[in-house]
Design an enzyme around this catalytic site. Structure first.
Site, short mmCIF file in Angstrom:
data_model
loop_
_atom_site.label_atom_id
_atom_site.label_comp_id
_atom_site.label_asym_id
_atom_site.label_seq_id
_atom_site.Cartn_x
_atom_site.Cartn_y
_atom_site.Cartn_z
N SER A 167 0.83 -1.19 0.00
CA SER A 167 0.00 0.00 0.00
C SER A 167 0.87 1.26 0.00
O SER A 167 1.72 1.42 -0.88
CB SER A 167 -0.95 -0.04 1.19
OG SER A 167 -1.96 0.92 1.07
N GLU A 208 -9.54 -3.46 -6.52
CA GLU A 208 -9.03 -2.40 -5.64
C GLU A 208 -9.24 -1.03 -6.26
O GLU A 208 -9.17 -0.85 -7.48
CB GLU A 208 -7.54 -2.59 -5.38
CG GLU A 208 -7.20 -3.77 -4.51
CD GLU A 208 -5.74 -3.77 -4.12
OE1 GLU A 208 -5.34 -2.92 -3.30
OE2 GLU A 208 -5.00 -4.62 -4.63
N HIS A 239 -8.33 -4.65 -0.86
CA HIS A 239 -7.03 -4.04 -0.57
C HIS A 239 -6.49 -4.61 0.74
O HIS A 239 -7.24 -4.86 1.68
CB HIS A 239 -7.19 -2.53 -0.46
CG HIS A 239 -5.90 -1.80 -0.25
ND1 HIS A 239 -4.87 -1.83 -1.17
CD2 HIS A 239 -5.47 -1.01 0.77
CE1 HIS A 239 -3.87 -1.10 -0.72
NE2 HIS A 239 -4.20 -0.59 0.45
#
Length: 324
Positions: free
Chosen positions: A148, A243, A273
């Protein structure tokens, strides 16, 4: 089709969106919830943990699997939107990566916004990389990765090292990397409705500006998708088609490939995610981590290339572009 375990996880996260949206939790409250959740995460077997202060100032950990490679290491940068996450929240995931790759993994608790905006996190990542070099690790034996925001930070670190003319690591790994901090609300709703609702509830669109502070969100070391991507080492990028970040990651991948970078894009179908964090219960997470290990094995099996450095003239041009 996603696994039954993943469907249960997705239902849980979707159900959490409405009450979170009503409460509008602060960053501090979300941090506390994540730290509490980390109490129920456990390290994999046969992975040793060593905590220390890197340069006597930065909290860091070595996660060392038994029979780890003698010289190769992974520098891992955790995710959390540049405002959340810690060594605690990602210790289980990083331990699993260490176990599967057979690498000693260095992970750091880089500084977070809003108390420490850009470039604090990037400076800490660069400090950790240079610390590895000072302690005898060669660039061709180092891989930089993250998930991320940590994946975006890993890419930003590669760009910063390249622009400074420093020797680059052997490869970069981005697990659902945040490559562009600009997240229009329409994209959140159009691309992944359930995930978008949760991210809106967590007010994720405020996290990028908190980190950027007075720097434009389009600045390349904040949003690597906006950068000139030539001269980077091989990259592995994993992303789910469901996502919010999916289309930005695909654009980044195409741009990097057009710039001559070797990029391996591994898409997963319909996953949330941060699915990697749930590797103990979600089989797709274990598959993804195994694919990271396979990528590194194949990468290091290739003939050793010379360290990548920009010529001085190119370095000056790149630095001028950053200043512009």
């Amino acid at each position: 089709m996603p696994s039954f375990q993943h469907l249960l996880l997705k239902q849980f996260l979707t159900a959490a969106a409405a009450p979170l949206a009503r409460r509008k939790p602060s960053v501090g409250a979300i941090r506390l919830a994540m730290e509490t959740g980390a109490l129920f995460q456990f390290m994999p077997w046969k992975v040793n943990l060593e905590s220390f202060k890197l340069d006597n100032r930065l909290e860091a950990e070595w996660l060392r699997p038994r029979a780890a490679h003698a010289t190769r290491v992974l520098l891992y940068l955790h995710g959390g939107g540049y405002v959340l996450g810690s060594l605690n929240t990602h210790r289980s995931l990083v331990g699993s990566l260490a176990q599967r790759t057979g690498l000693n993994v260095l992970t750091i608790n880089y500084r977070k916004a809003p108390d420490h905006p850009f470039p604090a996190a990037l400076d800490d990542a660069r400090r950790a990389y240079r610390w590895l070099l000072r302690h005898g690790h060669q660039p061709h034996d180092i891989v930089v990765g993250g998930d991320s925001a940590g994946g975006g930070l890993a890419l930003a670190l590669l760009l910063a090292l390249r622009d400074a003319g420093e020797a680059l690591p052997a490869a970069g790994i981005g697990l659902s990397p945040w490559t562009d901090l600009n997240l229009p609300i329409t994209a959140l709703r159009r691309v992944a409705r359930e995930e978008g609702l949760l991210l809106e509830a967590l007010q994720m669109r405020t996290w990028g500006p908190l980190y950027a502070h007075k720097t434009p969100l389009t600045y390349p070391l904040l949003s690597p998708a906006q950068a000139d991507l030539h001269g980077l080492p091989p990259l592995l990028i994993q992303i789910s088609t469901a996502e919010v970040l999916y289309h930005d990651v695909v654009k980044f991948t195409r741009k990097a490939q057009a710039a001559g970078v070797s990029v391996t894009l591994q898409p997963f179908e319909g996953l949330v995610h941060w699915w990697h964090l749930f590797w103990r219960v979600v089989p797709e997470a274990r598959q993804a981590l195994d694919q990271v290990a396979a990528f590194l094995t194949d990468m290091w099996a290739q003939p050793l290339a010379a360290p990548v450095r920009l010529p001085l003239a190119e370095r000056r041009v790149s630095l001028r572009r950053r200043a512009a």
